[in-house]
Design an enzyme around this catalytic site. Structure first.
Site, PDB file in Angstrom:
ATOM      1  N   ASN A 318      40.813 -47.341  13.453  1.00 14.01           N
ATOM      2  CA  ASN A 318      40.350 -48.636  13.965  1.00 14.01           C
ATOM      3  C   ASN A 318      39.256 -49.194  13.066  1.00 14.01           C
ATOM      4  O   ASN A 318      38.134 -49.499  13.511  1.00 14.01           O
ATOM      5  CB  ASN A 318      39.859 -48.501  15.408  1.00 14.01           C
ATOM      6  CG  ASN A 318      40.008 -49.792  16.188  1.00 14.01           C
ATOM      7  OD1 ASN A 318      40.329 -50.841  15.625  1.00 14.01           O
ATOM      8  ND2 ASN A 318      39.751 -49.735  17.485  1.00 14.01           N
ATOM      9  N   HIS A 349      35.501 -51.482  25.013  1.00 14.05           N
ATOM     10  CA  HIS A 349      36.817 -50.910  25.303  1.00 14.05           C
ATOM     11  C   HIS A 349      37.236 -51.141  26.747  1.00 14.05           C
ATOM     12  O   HIS A 349      38.436 -51.277  27.020  1.00 14.05           O
ATOM     13  CB  HIS A 349      36.827 -49.406  25.005  1.00 14.05           C
ATOM     14  CG  HIS A 349      37.130 -49.084  23.583  1.00 14.05           C
ATOM     15  ND1 HIS A 349      36.165 -48.985  22.611  1.00 14.05           N
ATOM     16  CD2 HIS A 349      38.313 -48.846  22.949  1.00 14.05           C
ATOM     17  CE1 HIS A 349      36.732 -48.697  21.454  1.00 14.05           C
ATOM     18  NE2 HIS A 349      38.034 -48.601  21.624  1.00 14.05           N
TER      19      HIS A 349
END
Length: 495
Positions: A318, A349
């Site tokens: 990521n 998140h």
């Protein structure tokens, strides 16, 4: 999930059409902005229904905040609003609609839009308010020195290439792509003077796209055949915990978490291929004339699977989110930047307790891994044979540590997460604390050198590689800004 995949495949075809028939040499930037935005909103509406209105509302209010607040403080207000709006949507989605469901939902694209809103707000603040000498080299390269129009803003946030799965890109790179400005490269003459040359070539992305689609196909095949036979939940199965030996349990922990990664490989690599197919993502040429189409790539699979340190894994996983966290949090934190960055990552998140358990565990693992590396590694690098043994041991330790850390991220809830950790007697938590007590972390110097001496969980080398090797230009006509960017690209070429 089916809608998501269908929409991404449609976006891939649209990207090829966009590059072929709406190329910057044939079409004005205005038309390219309009088409990219409308296609993006159409895909969002098809995939998520009227929930797609959240994308427009979040972007529209953020733009209004930028206009009325002014460049001095807009980055703070935009950050709080965008992250707060995302959090409210995540709370609603998780605790009202489908707790624990791994369905593709509208909060996923909102996570990417939140990154874009906040990063652009900081870039405008850096470019239009702060002094040049107060900026880091990366901040100078990314600084935006004029306010974007509403169309440019919506196009950047909601274009069809990245609205569903990203990845994040800098505003200046996106505008450069839309406007089709030629790559300006600096080369050094023998006498040391810099000679500016203009590259008019338009490299083909076909090979890069084909390679990434192949990776997508293999990842999807692996996910559909292997992943379901190795569920992460089996790590907390009562019979398995009672009968399996410790080596077997740790081996299954590793393979089950490894099997959970291909779905991310599929989604992120397909998103990268879509951008490349539209002509976006070209980073430059290597010394042999080969093209690099990884300007906005989100992962490096080989480095992930063969990581020999916790930091190396996070550097290659990521990637764009790691860079976003570094730019908006780590570099600007006034105290405990590592802890603040992990907390921000958990909030971004979502609201599942497992996310917070994972990132709080990640703080311990990161600090412990850094302490071990700083105090021990130099004893094992002189002899190739010894270094090979060291690399094998650290690879095994890293893979187990990563798997141990991210189990709550997959299980989501508190009870199964603590069931897993208690069944392992919190062994790696305790080991990390003992490491931090035994091995001292390097002391940091006050002032500007603080962030240089304490590395974040992703390396400064990654940031430099990502920023300095981009052959793109700012939308501004400010000559000083252009000169700074040329210098950045020239340093990259020398590397």
């Amino acid at each position: 999930q089916v809608n998501f995949v269908v929409c991404q495949l449609f976006a891939l075809l649209a990207a090829i059409w966009f590059r072929t028939y709406l190329h910057s040499s044939k079409t004005s930037p205005f038309i390219r902005h309009v088409v990219a935005t409308l296609l993006g909103l159409y895909l969002a509406l098809f995939c998520f229904g009227w929930y797609a209105l959240h994308f427009v509302i979040q972007s529209g209010i953020s733009y209004y905040i930028m206009i009325i607040i002014g460049v001095e403080n807009m980055h703070k207000y935009c950050f709080v609003f965008a992250l707060g709006y995302l959090t409210v949507c995540q709370i609603t989605r998780v605790y009202i609609f489908d707790y624990g469901q791994y369905s593709a939902d509208f909060s996923g694209p909102m996570m990417i839009i939140t990154q874009k809103i906040t990063s652009l707000a900081f870039e405008i603040h850096d470019g239009m308010f702060r002094k040049n000498e107060d900026l880091t080299p990366s901040q100078r390269c990314l600084a935006v020195r004029r306010m974007p129009s509403l169309l440019e803003y919506l196009s950047y946030n909601c274009n069809f290439m990245g609205i569903l799965a990203g990845p994040l890109c800098s505003y200046k790179d996106y505008i450069t792509f839309i406007e089709g400005r030629s790559y300006q490269l600096q080369q050094s003459e023998a006498n040391g003077k810099e000679d500016t040359k203009y590259e008019q070539t338009d490299p083909s992305p076909n090979i890069a796209v084909a390679q990434k689609l192949l990776i997508c196909g293999l990842s999807l095949l692996f996910h559909m055949t292997i992943t379901k036979t190795l569920p992460v939940e089996y790590n907390i199965d009562d019979n398995f915990r009672a009968t399996a030996s410790w080596p077997v349990r740790f081996f299954y922990l590793y393979v089950s978490l490894m099997a959970a990664r291909p779905k991310y490989y599929f989604a992120w690599t397909l998103a990268d291929a879509i951008n490349n197919a539209a002509g976006f993502g070209f980073r430059g040429y290597d010394k042999n004339g080969g093209t690099h189409w990884d300007l906005i790539s989100n992962l490096r699979i080989q480095q992930i699977e063969f990581s020999t340190s916790f930091k190396m894994f996070l550097d290659n996983w990521n990637i764009q989110t790691a860079l976003w966290l570094k730019r908006v949090c780590y570099e600007r934190a006034t105290f405990s930047p590592t802890i603040q960055t992990f907390i921000l990552s958990a909030i971004w998140h979502g609201v599942y307790p497992g996310y917070y358990l994972t990132f709080l565990t990640g703080v311990l693992m990161t600090l412990a891994a850094r302490a071990v590396r700083n105090n021990i590694r130099h004893y094992f690098v002189e002899s190739p044979a010894v270094k090979l043994c060291y690399d094998i041991i650290t690879w095994m330790a890293t893979q187990v540590a990563i798997s141990y850390t991210v189990v709550p991220f997959v299980l989501l809830s508190v009870k199964p997460s603590f069931t897993f950790y208690s069944s392992c007697y919190f062994c790696l938590h305790i080991a990390s604390i003992l490491v931090l007590l035994v091995f001292p972390l390097k002391r940091t110097q006050k002032g500007s050198k603080k962030h240089e001496s304490v590395q974040p969980v992703w390396s400064k080398k990654l940031e430099e590689e990502h920023l300095l090797q981009k052959n793109s230009y700012s939308t501004t006509n400010n000559s000083f800004s252009q000169k700074q960017e040329v210098t950045c690209r020239y340093q990259a070429l020398k590397q």
